[in-house]
Design a protein around this motif. Structure first.
Motif, PDB file in Angstrom:
ATOM      1  N   VAL A  93     -10.795 -48.050  18.726  1.00 45.60           N
ATOM      2  CA  VAL A  93     -10.005 -46.896  19.188  1.00 45.60           C
ATOM      3  C   VAL A  93      -9.322 -47.217  20.513  1.00 45.60           C
ATOM      4  O   VAL A  93      -8.125 -46.947  20.696  1.00 45.60           O
ATOM      5  CB  VAL A  93     -10.900 -45.639  19.312  1.00 45.60           C
ATOM      6  N   VAL A  94     -10.075 -47.825  21.439  1.00 39.61           N
ATOM      7  CA  VAL A  94      -9.491 -48.190  22.736  1.00 39.61           C
ATOM      8  C   VAL A  94      -8.350 -49.182  22.537  1.00 39.61           C
ATOM      9  O   VAL A  94      -7.303 -49.090  23.181  1.00 39.61           O
ATOM     10  CB  VAL A  94     -10.579 -48.772  23.674  1.00 39.61           C
ATOM     11  N   MET A  95      -8.547 -50.133  21.624  1.00 37.18           N
ATOM     12  CA  MET A  95      -7.514 -51.139  21.376  1.00 37.18           C
ATOM     13  C   MET A  95      -6.249 -50.507  20.795  1.00 37.18           C
ATOM     14  O   MET A  95      -5.142 -50.791  21.262  1.00 37.18           O
ATOM     15  CB  MET A  95      -8.044 -52.219  20.441  1.00 37.18           C
ATOM     16  N   ILE A  96      -6.404 -49.643  19.827  1.00 38.15           N
ATOM     17  CA  ILE A  96      -5.244 -49.014  19.191  1.00 38.15           C
ATOM     18  C   ILE A  96      -4.505 -48.120  20.184  1.00 38.15           C
ATOM     19  O   ILE A  96      -3.277 -48.207  20.327  1.00 38.15           O
ATOM     20  CB  ILE A  96      -5.673 -48.230  17.937  1.00 38.15           C
ATOM     21  N   VAL A  97      -5.240 -47.274  20.894  1.00 44.65           N
ATOM     22  CA  VAL A  97      -4.613 -46.386  21.871  1.00 44.65           C
ATOM     23  C   VAL A  97      -3.991 -47.209  23.006  1.00 44.65           C
ATOM     24  O   VAL A  97      -2.882 -46.914  23.473  1.00 44.65           O
ATOM     25  CB  VAL A  97      -5.636 -45.363  22.407  1.00 44.65           C
ATOM     26  N   ALA A 147       0.650 -49.375  25.765  1.00 46.15           N
ATOM     27  CA  ALA A 147       1.310 -50.560  26.316  1.00 46.15           C
ATOM     28  C   ALA A 147       2.705 -50.731  25.728  1.00 46.15           C
ATOM     29  O   ALA A 147       3.642 -51.100  26.449  1.00 46.15           O
ATOM     30  CB  ALA A 147       0.471 -51.801  26.059  1.00 46.15           C
ATOM     31  N   LEU A 148       2.865 -50.474  24.449  1.00 45.91           N
ATOM     32  CA  LEU A 148       4.182 -50.578  23.835  1.00 45.91           C
ATOM     33  C   LEU A 148       5.131 -49.518  24.392  1.00 45.91           C
ATOM     34  O   LEU A 148       6.316 -49.781  24.612  1.00 45.91           O
ATOM     35  CB  LEU A 148       4.081 -50.471  22.314  1.00 45.91           C
ATOM     36  N   TRP A 149       4.624 -48.309  24.632  1.00 45.27           N
ATOM     37  CA  TRP A 149       5.457 -47.266  25.220  1.00 45.27           C
ATOM     38  C   TRP A 149       5.887 -47.671  26.629  1.00 45.27           C
ATOM     39  O   TRP A 149       7.049 -47.527  26.994  1.00 45.27           O
ATOM     40  CB  TRP A 149       4.701 -45.938  25.243  1.00 45.27           C
ATOM     41  N   ALA A 150       4.927 -48.169  27.418  1.00 43.66           N
ATOM     42  CA  ALA A 150       5.251 -48.592  28.783  1.00 43.66           C
ATOM     43  C   ALA A 150       6.182 -49.820  28.758  1.00 43.66           C
ATOM     44  O   ALA A 150       7.026 -49.978  29.645  1.00 43.66           O
ATOM     45  CB  ALA A 150       3.979 -48.924  29.548  1.00 43.66           C
ATOM     46  N   SER A 151       6.042 -50.656  27.755  1.00 41.27           N
ATOM     47  CA  SER A 151       6.879 -51.857  27.637  1.00 41.27           C
ATOM     48  C   SER A 151       8.346 -51.490  27.432  1.00 41.27           C
ATOM     49  O   SER A 151       9.232 -52.196  27.910  1.00 41.27           O
ATOM     50  CB  SER A 151       6.399 -52.729  26.491  1.00 41.27           C
ATOM     51  N   THR A 152       8.600 -50.407  26.729  1.00 35.57           N
ATOM     52  CA  THR A 152       9.996 -49.990  26.554  1.00 35.57           C
ATOM     53  C   THR A 152      10.615 -49.629  27.887  1.00 35.57           C
ATOM     54  O   THR A 152      11.793 -49.890  28.123  1.00 35.57           O
ATOM     55  CB  THR A 152      10.124 -48.807  25.587  1.00 35.57           C
ATOM     56  N   LYS A 153       9.820 -49.045  28.780  1.00 32.60           N
ATOM     57  CA  LYS A 153      10.315 -48.697  30.116  1.00 32.60           C
ATOM     58  C   LYS A 153      10.514 -49.959  30.960  1.00 32.60           C
ATOM     59  O   LYS A 153      11.476 -50.039  31.732  1.00 32.60           O
ATOM     60  CB  LYS A 153       9.346 -47.773  30.832  1.00 32.60           C
ATOM     61  N   ILE A 154       9.626 -50.946  30.817  1.00 34.83           N
ATOM     62  CA  ILE A 154       9.724 -52.183  31.588  1.00 34.83           C
ATOM     63  C   ILE A 154      10.944 -52.990  31.171  1.00 34.83           C
ATOM     64  O   ILE A 154      11.732 -53.436  31.996  1.00 34.83           O
ATOM     65  CB  ILE A 154       8.439 -53.025  31.421  1.00 34.83           C
ATOM     66  N   LEU A 188       1.020 -56.938  29.227  1.00 40.83           N
ATOM     67  CA  LEU A 188       0.432 -55.599  29.184  1.00 40.83           C
ATOM     68  C   LEU A 188      -0.261 -55.345  27.845  1.00 40.83           C
ATOM     69  O   LEU A 188      -1.362 -54.778  27.805  1.00 40.83           O
ATOM     70  CB  LEU A 188       1.519 -54.555  29.439  1.00 40.83           C
ATOM     71  N   VAL A 189       0.340 -55.791  26.765  1.00 38.48           N
ATOM     72  CA  VAL A 189      -0.281 -55.650  25.448  1.00 38.48           C
ATOM     73  C   VAL A 189      -1.547 -56.510  25.369  1.00 38.48           C
ATOM     74  O   VAL A 189      -2.567 -56.082  24.812  1.00 38.48           O
ATOM     75  CB  VAL A 189       0.715 -56.012  24.327  1.00 38.48           C
ATOM     76  N   ALA A 190      -1.511 -57.703  25.952  1.00 38.92           N
ATOM     77  CA  ALA A 190      -2.692 -58.571  25.944  1.00 38.92           C
ATOM     78  C   ALA A 190      -3.842 -57.942  26.720  1.00 38.92           C
ATOM     79  O   ALA A 190      -5.011 -58.042  26.310  1.00 38.92           O
ATOM     80  CB  ALA A 190      -2.345 -59.934  26.529  1.00 38.92           C
TER      81      ALA A 190
END
Length: 99
Positions: A79-83, A88-95, A58-60
């Motif tokens: 900006v798109v990359m940072i956001v 992705a990191l927020w969603a990764s915590t849920k995954i 997801l981060v990739a």
């Protein structure tokens, strides 16, 4: 030569996505760096490796999306990359929490 950043980010995203794919296919917990293996002791290492591979992929994808936008405008791509990476990191915590 204005697309050097985008090309480098596509290569980086591809390498990270390849690592995530190999980690998901092999389900080998020992492919993780030593520091992360020491700090996390999952109940089911194979399932954890697959969940973590999803998060890495997801981060990739977020990095690749930022690189695609960078072909048009470098500032907008950054900006798109940072956001995207933050999301992705927020969603990764849920995954990964579903382990």
């Amino acid at each position: 030569m204005e697309q050097n950043f985008s090309i480098f980010m596509f290569i980086f995203a591809g390498a990270v996505l390849l690592y995530a794919g190999i980690l998901a296919v092999t389900k080998d917990y020992n492919m993780l760096p030593y520091r992360s293996r020491v700090s996390v002791k999952p109940k089911n290492p194979k399932k954890y490796a697959v969940q973590l591979a999803k998060a890495i992929a997801l981060v990739a994808v977020a990095i690749a999306a930022g690189a695609a936008v960078s072909l048009w405008n470098i500032a907008a791509g950054a900006v798109v990359m940072i956001v995207g990476v933050i999301a992705a990191l927020w969603a990764s915590t849920k995954i990964v929490k579903n382990d």
